[in-house]
Design an enzyme around this catalytic site. Structure first.
Site, PDB file in Angstrom:
ATOM      1  N   GLY A   1       1.109  -1.604  -0.101  1.00  0.00           N
ATOM      2  CA  GLY A   1      -0.189   0.220  -0.622  1.00  0.00           C
ATOM      3  C   GLY A   1       0.667   0.786   0.012  1.00  0.00           C
ATOM      4  O   GLY A   1       0.868   1.997  -0.013  1.00  0.00           O
ATOM      5  N   GLU A   2       2.328   1.209   0.421  1.00  0.00           N
ATOM      6  CA  GLU A   2       2.730   2.494   0.223  1.00  0.00           C
ATOM      7  C   GLU A   2       3.303   3.179  -1.317  1.00  0.00           C
ATOM      8  O   GLU A   2       2.981   2.119  -2.208  1.00  0.00           O
ATOM      9  CB  GLU A   2       4.441   2.475   0.448  1.00  0.00           C
TER      10      GLU A   2
ATOM     11  N   HIS B   1      -8.556  29.831   2.436  1.00  0.00           N
ATOM     12  CA  HIS B   1      -9.479  30.266   3.229  1.00  0.00           C
ATOM     13  C   HIS B   1      -9.225  31.419   4.083  1.00  0.00           C
ATOM     14  O   HIS B   1      -9.843  32.199   3.877  1.00  0.00           O
ATOM     15  CB  HIS B   1      -9.601  28.982   4.456  1.00  0.00           C
TER      16      HIS B   1
ATOM     17  N   ASP C   1     -20.906  34.626   5.935  1.00  0.00           N
ATOM     18  CA  ASP C   1     -20.614  34.720   7.267  1.00  0.00           C
ATOM     19  C   ASP C   1     -19.769  35.778   7.121  1.00  0.00           C
ATOM     20  O   ASP C   1     -19.034  35.773   6.545  1.00  0.00           O
ATOM     21  CB  ASP C   1     -20.237  33.523   8.081  1.00  0.00           C
TER      22      ASP C   1
ATOM     23  N   LYS D   1     -24.137  33.872  11.005  1.00  0.00           N
ATOM     24  CA  LYS D   1     -23.816  32.601  11.181  1.00  0.00           C
ATOM     25  C   LYS D   1     -23.356  31.917  12.640  1.00  0.00           C
ATOM     26  O   LYS D   1     -22.527  32.696  12.811  1.00  0.00           O
ATOM     27  CB  LYS D   1     -22.750  32.043   9.886  1.00  0.00           C
TER      28      LYS D   1
ATOM     29  N   THR E   1     -20.540  21.173   2.711  1.00  0.00           N
ATOM     30  CA  THR E   1     -21.364  19.986   3.595  1.00  0.00           C
ATOM     31  C   THR E   1     -22.654  20.787   1.972  1.00  0.00           C
ATOM     32  O   THR E   1     -23.391  20.101   2.407  1.00  0.00           O
ATOM     33  CB  THR E   1     -21.822  19.906   4.906  1.00  0.00           C
ATOM     34  N   GLY E   2     -22.685  21.316   2.349  1.00  0.00           N
ATOM     35  CA  GLY E   2     -23.529  23.055   2.285  1.00  0.00           C
ATOM     36  C   GLY E   2     -24.898  23.623   2.710  1.00  0.00           C
ATOM     37  O   GLY E   2     -25.195  24.582   3.190  1.00  0.00           O
ATOM     38  N   GLY E   3     -24.291  23.498   4.653  1.00  0.00           N
ATOM     39  CA  GLY E   3     -24.402  23.731   5.431  1.00  0.00           C
ATOM     40  C   GLY E   3     -24.559  25.014   5.603  1.00  0.00           C
ATOM     41  O   GLY E   3     -25.944  25.683   6.105  1.00  0.00           O
ATOM     42  N   THR E   4     -23.281  25.802   5.642  1.00  0.00           N
ATOM     43  CA  THR E   4     -23.412  27.516   5.493  1.00  0.00           C
ATOM     44  C   THR E   4     -24.935  28.370   4.183  1.00  0.00           C
ATOM     45  O   THR E   4     -25.091  28.465   4.628  1.00  0.00           O
ATOM     46  CB  THR E   4     -21.995  28.147   5.268  1.00  0.00           C
TER      47      THR E   4
HETATM   48  C1  R5P Z   1     -16.237  28.670   6.913  1.00  0.00           C
HETATM   49  O1  R5P Z   1     -15.466  29.161   6.988  1.00  0.00           O
HETATM   50  C2  R5P Z   1     -15.851  28.371   5.087  1.00  0.00           C
HETATM   51  O2  R5P Z   1     -15.613  30.013   4.458  1.00  0.00           O
HETATM   52  C3  R5P Z   1     -17.303  28.072   4.677  1.00  0.00           C
HETATM   53  O3  R5P Z   1     -18.470  29.021   4.199  1.00  0.00           O
HETATM   54  C4  R5P Z   1     -17.769  26.585   5.665  1.00  0.00           C
HETATM   55  O4  R5P Z   1     -16.599  25.746   5.808  1.00  0.00           O
HETATM   56  C5  R5P Z   1     -18.327  26.320   4.244  1.00  0.00           C
HETATM   57  O5  R5P Z   1     -18.695  24.733   4.430  1.00  0.00           O
HETATM   58  P1  R5P Z   1     -20.489  23.695   5.266  1.00  0.00           P
HETATM   59  O6  R5P Z   1     -20.674  23.801   3.194  1.00  0.00           O
HETATM   60  O7  R5P Z   1     -20.095  22.748   5.238  1.00  0.00           O
HETATM   61  O8  R5P Z   1     -21.146  24.503   5.636  1.00  0.00           O
END
Ligand code: R5P
Length: 306
Positions: free
Chosen positions: A37-38, A129, A168, A191, A222-225
């Protein structure tokens, strides 16, 4: 001597596009696995005396991609490369740039140190980021900027009146940088993060009522934000559907399901990480290669070039 561009296994398609933009052939490097696996990295390119650029996105599995990058860089250094630059369209762990609970590691710093352990001389990152992540690297960081590409993509199709929404507080500067050349106002969603995949929106600062909304963030994971932001602006009277712009489209976990039920007209991301499968939402992927190629071109240009 012309530079050498190598591709790790995380995003060969983007590496090919960067090579095409630079009018370079992609360097040859065998990437296989030993029976245990290496990773088995075999450089098949003559890199002696060359400026080498290794494109590797640090998306999942981050550890594997990271180790591969370090091994490739080490091979280049041992074969006498003049310099090695890691070209990282997406930097995993960049969100771990500060300790929140106080009992967790500083992930961004650890990843940056591990990249340097591969003896890279410098790093090119696309839309980090936060700019503060640069401070985690013991090597120089060059920034590639996808925002001009995203703005150019949307400019001709803007419908007024519009407002750019930061989902956010962390994305406010990015939203402002997006809105300013388009002459648009900015609003901010307040947020609160509950867990890695759950967030809660507490309200909106700024006027979204009766306006077309463009939500601008650095990434969709994940689309949560995004879900919280879209629901909140619509509750506050914004016009539906909503446009979304992000530099990095990870679309992990429940993202497909979440985005498929939101009132979205367009979800515009770059190809900083490969998209696998079929999107159940109106996805538009624009190429990040020109932004990365621009930085590489600048770095290899002779010092007295214009
Ligand atoms: C947060 O600080 C980032 O800028 C994004 O808003 C966030 O990481 C997006 O993550 P998720 O889609 O899981 O909410």
């Amino acid at each position: 001597m012309r530079p050498v561009l190598l591709a790790g296994s995380s995003h060969p398609a983007l590496a090919r596009n960067v090579a095409a933009a630079l009018q370079l052939p992609l360097g040859r490097c065998g990437l296989e696995r030993f029976p245990d696996g290496e990773l088995d990295v075999q450089l098949e390119e003559n890199v002696r005396g060359a400026e080498v650029f290794i494109l590797q996105a640090l998306n999942a599995p981050v550890g594997e991609h990271l180790l591969e990058l370090a091994l490739m860089s080490d091979a280049c250094q041992r074969l006498g490369a003049r310099s090695v630059t890691a070209v990282i369209p997406y930097l995993g762990y960049a969100r771990h740039d500060r300790r929140v609970s106080g009992v967790e590691p500083l992930g961004a710093r650890v990843v940056a140190e591990l990249i340097a352990a591969g003896r890279v001389d410098r790093v090119i990152c696309l839309d980090l980021h936060s700019r503060a992540v640069e401070g985690c690297f013991p090597r120089p960081v060059e920034h590639a900027d996808a925002l001009p590409l995203l703005i150019a993509h949307l400019r001709s199709t803007l419908t007024l009146p519009a407002v750019v929404v930061s989902p956010d507080l962390g994305a406010v500067k990015r939203a402002e940088a997006f809105a300013q050349p388009l002459g648009l106002p900015v609003a901010v969603v307040h947020k609160q993060r509950i867990s890695g995949s759950e967030v809660k929106a507490m309200g909106v600062v700024g006027d979204v009522k009766g306006r077309h909304v463009i939500v601008v963030d650095d990434m969709i994971a994940t689309g949560g934000t995004l879900a919280a932001a879209v629901k909140t602006v619509i509750e506050h009277g914004a016009l539906s559907p909503v446009t979304v712009v992000a530099s990095h489209g990870l679309f992990v976990g429940p993202a497909q399901e979440r985005l498929s039920v939101l009132p979205l007209s367009r979800v515009v991301v770059t190809d900083s990480v490969p998209f696998v499968g079929t999107a159940r939402f109106p996805l538009e992927v624009i190429g990040a290669a020109p932004a990365l190629a621009d930085v590489i071109r600048r770095l290899v240009a002779p010092p007295n070039a214009a």
